[in-house]
Enzyme design. Structure first.
Site, PDB file in Angstrom:
ATOM      1  N   ASP A   2       8.758   8.663  -5.790  1.00 58.20           N
ATOM      2  CA  ASP A   2       9.908   9.463  -5.373  1.00 58.20           C
ATOM      3  C   ASP A   2      10.147   9.419  -3.862  1.00 58.20           C
ATOM      4  O   ASP A   2      10.912  10.227  -3.322  1.00 58.20           O
ATOM      5  CB  ASP A   2       9.725  10.919  -5.814  1.00 58.20           C
ATOM      6  CG  ASP A   2       8.559  11.612  -5.100  1.00 58.20           C
ATOM      7  OD1 ASP A   2       7.746  10.896  -4.459  1.00 58.20           O
ATOM      8  OD2 ASP A   2       8.459  12.848  -5.173  1.00 58.20           O
ATOM      9  N   GLY A  48       4.524  10.736  -8.039  1.00 58.12           N
ATOM     10  CA  GLY A  48       5.330   9.735  -8.710  1.00 58.12           C
ATOM     11  C   GLY A  48       6.136   8.964  -7.689  1.00 58.12           C
ATOM     12  O   GLY A  48       6.122   9.273  -6.489  1.00 58.12           O
ATOM     13  N   ARG A  86       0.828  -1.202   0.000  1.00 55.55           N
ATOM     14  CA  ARG A  86       0.000   0.000   0.000  1.00 55.55           C
ATOM     15  C   ARG A  86       0.865   1.255   0.000  1.00 55.55           C
ATOM     16  O   ARG A  86       0.543   2.247  -0.664  1.00 55.55           O
ATOM     17  CB  ARG A  86      -0.905  -0.018   1.231  1.00 55.55           C
ATOM     18  CG  ARG A  86      -1.924   1.110   1.274  1.00 55.55           C
ATOM     19  CD  ARG A  86      -3.011   0.802   2.282  1.00 55.55           C
ATOM     20  NE  ARG A  86      -3.975   1.883   2.351  1.00 55.55           N
ATOM     21  CZ  ARG A  86      -4.184   2.635   3.427  1.00 55.55           C
ATOM     22  NH1 ARG A  86      -3.481   2.421   4.538  1.00 55.55           N
ATOM     23  NH2 ARG A  86      -5.079   3.589   3.421  1.00 55.55           N
ATOM     24  N   HIS A 129       0.584   4.347  -2.660  1.00 56.15           N
ATOM     25  CA  HIS A 129       0.303   5.708  -2.204  1.00 56.15           C
ATOM     26  C   HIS A 129       1.458   6.658  -2.518  1.00 56.15           C
ATOM     27  O   HIS A 129       1.237   7.848  -2.731  1.00 56.15           O
ATOM     28  CB  HIS A 129       0.001   5.701  -0.710  1.00 56.15           C
ATOM     29  CG  HIS A 129      -1.390   5.253  -0.395  1.00 56.15           C
ATOM     30  ND1 HIS A 129      -2.179   5.864   0.555  1.00 56.15           N
ATOM     31  CD2 HIS A 129      -2.142   4.246  -0.915  1.00 56.15           C
ATOM     32  CE1 HIS A 129      -3.356   5.252   0.612  1.00 56.15           C
ATOM     33  NE2 HIS A 129      -3.353   4.267  -0.267  1.00 56.15           N
ATOM     34  N   HIS A 171      -5.475  -5.479  -3.334  1.00 53.67           N
ATOM     35  CA  HIS A 171      -6.356  -5.588  -2.168  1.00 53.67           C
ATOM     36  C   HIS A 171      -6.548  -7.036  -1.732  1.00 53.67           C
ATOM     37  O   HIS A 171      -7.290  -7.292  -0.781  1.00 53.67           O
ATOM     38  CB  HIS A 171      -7.719  -4.948  -2.469  1.00 53.67           C
ATOM     39  CG  HIS A 171      -7.697  -3.460  -2.441  1.00 53.67           C
ATOM     40  ND1 HIS A 171      -8.739  -2.666  -2.892  1.00 53.67           N
ATOM     41  CD2 HIS A 171      -6.748  -2.581  -2.004  1.00 53.67           C
ATOM     42  CE1 HIS A 171      -8.431  -1.392  -2.738  1.00 53.67           C
ATOM     43  NE2 HIS A 171      -7.235  -1.315  -2.206  1.00 53.67           N
ATOM     44  N   SER A 198       8.321  10.367  -1.532  1.00 57.94           N
ATOM     45  CA  SER A 198       7.821  11.537  -0.797  1.00 57.94           C
ATOM     46  C   SER A 198       6.933  11.131   0.375  1.00 57.94           C
ATOM     47  O   SER A 198       6.785  11.888   1.336  1.00 57.94           O
ATOM     48  CB  SER A 198       7.064  12.486  -1.741  1.00 57.94           C
ATOM     49  OG  SER A 198       6.051  11.801  -2.458  1.00 57.94           O
ATOM     50  N   ASP A 229      -3.214 -13.887  -3.900  1.00 57.47           N
ATOM     51  CA  ASP A 229      -3.854 -14.787  -4.858  1.00 57.47           C
ATOM     52  C   ASP A 229      -4.938 -14.026  -5.613  1.00 57.47           C
ATOM     53  O   ASP A 229      -5.000 -12.798  -5.531  1.00 57.47           O
ATOM     54  CB  ASP A 229      -4.425 -16.022  -4.154  1.00 57.47           C
ATOM     55  CG  ASP A 229      -5.410 -15.674  -3.040  1.00 57.47           C
ATOM     56  OD1 ASP A 229      -5.942 -14.534  -3.050  1.00 57.47           O
ATOM     57  OD2 ASP A 229      -5.652 -16.518  -2.162  1.00 57.47           O
ATOM     58  N   PRO A 267      -6.912   7.760  -5.056  1.00 57.93           N
ATOM     59  CA  PRO A 267      -8.237   7.203  -5.357  1.00 57.93           C
ATOM     60  C   PRO A 267      -8.954   6.789  -4.071  1.00 57.93           C
ATOM     61  O   PRO A 267      -8.421   6.010  -3.287  1.00 57.93           O
ATOM     62  CB  PRO A 267      -7.922   5.978  -6.226  1.00 57.93           C
ATOM     63  CG  PRO A 267      -6.547   6.208  -6.753  1.00 57.93           C
ATOM     64  CD  PRO A 267      -5.832   6.978  -5.685  1.00 57.93           C
ATOM     65  N   ASN A 283      -3.383   8.741   4.418  1.00 58.06           N
ATOM     66  CA  ASN A 283      -2.135   8.042   4.744  1.00 58.06           C
ATOM     67  C   ASN A 283      -1.937   7.806   6.233  1.00 58.06           C
ATOM     68  O   ASN A 283      -0.923   7.210   6.631  1.00 58.06           O
ATOM     69  CB  ASN A 283      -0.925   8.825   4.196  1.00 58.06           C
ATOM     70  CG  ASN A 283      -0.767   8.656   2.700  1.00 58.06           C
ATOM     71  OD1 ASN A 283      -1.262   7.700   2.115  1.00 58.06           O
ATOM     72  ND2 ASN A 283      -0.090   9.599   2.060  1.00 58.06           N
TER      73      ASN A 283
END
Length: 319
Positions: free
Chosen positions: A70, A68, A58, A62, A187, A72, A248, A157, A90
């Site tokens: 990077d 991008g 995750r 994120h 997920h 961050s 899976d 999203p 987050n």
């Protein structure tokens, strides 16, 4: 007509710069032990805490979806700036210490060489493989960014988006409808707190208390775990699929059966643009595994910096 020698040299240099992309062998000479160090760190952390694989995967998503890939997302907030990791979406991203541990070991083995962004990308691959999923050769050479703003996390999203909104969000990052459905399969690992799906099981609409796209038996189980939005235990929730610690294709079987936890997940099974891909992945896990590896490589190319830095500490920018 012959080009002057200097023009030929400039043209050659320009072409070389244009082709300066990520490379699986980027650290082959400067830090050949990079893969082993990260793999051992991830495996050790996952043995201590089974939640680590889902959290690292995750974290990669994120990170790449904001500015991008990077790193961050790793930067700490300062007194003058609230960073990404403190943005609302987050606050539930954890296990940053795994990346920090790997970075500390790499700084001892090959100082000032490996970027934090590359560590996240490699660790994301490792947690998928460790959980029973596919493996792939991670392309390397990312640089770390110096900008991280909590306000930017609004662009992640949300679990309430419909297919059209999801397609638009992924397209902004150069990702296709196939990538959307494939990466949503991440997920298959993880857990969600009630707050992310409460609206589907309580007062969904004027006509329905429960989202009618939910399997009714599954919905009642969720209501039992999350009985009241105001009094629910903040740690209560549900696993994202029935085999939440194993990578899976069960996620796709779940949403075809109306058991997608998020409305964004469930929407993939009800839209003709995405349903056929969901059905293909539910039918054949090997197809999903191959496509997931391809889409992860594509996601890993989003927003790669040419002029970033290699942070000495993943939590702070270099002085």
């Amino acid at each position: 007509m012959k080009f002057p020698i200097i023009a030929v040299l400039l043209l050659t240099l320009s072409t070389a710069l244009l082709k300066a992309e990520l490379d699986a062998k980027y650290y082959e000479k400067t830090c050949p032990q990079i893969e082993d160090i990260i793999s051992e760190t991830v495996q050790s952390a996952s043995k201590q805490d089974p939640k680590v694989p889902a959290r690292i995967l995750r974290m990669f998503f994120h990170d790449c979806f904001i500015r991008g890939c990077d790193a961050s997302i790793l930067l700490d907030s300062t007194h003058t700036n609230k960073a990404e990791k403190d943005g609302p979406p987050n606050l539930s991203v954890h296990s940053f210490y795994v990346i920090d541990d790997a970075k500390a070991k790499l700084e001892k083995a090959c100082p000032h060489i490996v970027s934090c962004a590359d560590i996240i990308a490699i660790a994301a691959r490792d947690v998928v493989t460790l959980s029973g999923g596919s493996s792939w050769e991670v392309l390397k050479g990312r640089k770390d960014g110096r900008i991280s703003k909590a306000s930017d996390t609004i662009n992640l999203p949300a679990p309430t988006l419909n297919v059209t909104q999801l397609i638009q969000s992924f397209a902004k990052r150069g990702l296709s409808i196939k990538d959307l459905v494939t990466l949503s399969g991440g997920h298959t690992l993880g857990f969600s707190h009630c707050s992310s799906f409460q609206s589907r099981i309580h007062n969904f609409s004027f006509l329905h208390d429960i989202d009618p796209t939910l399997n009714i038996k599954f919905a009642l189980e969720l209501k039992n775990k999350c009985p009241n939005p105001n009094t629910t235990n903040p740690n209560a929730g549900e696993f994202l699929d029935s085999t939440a610690s194993v990578f899976d294709n069960d996620y796709y079987t779940q949403i075809l059966g109306g058991k997608g936890l998020f409305s964004s997940d469930q929407s993939l099974a009800s839209d003709s643009r995405t349903r056929w891909i969901v059905e293909a992945f539910a039918k054949d896990p090997s197809v999903f595994f191959k496509e997931f590896a391809d889409s992860m490589l594509k996601l890993g190319n989003v927003g790669v910096l040419e002029n970033g830095e290699v942070r000495l500490n993943c939590k702070i920018v270099n002085s």
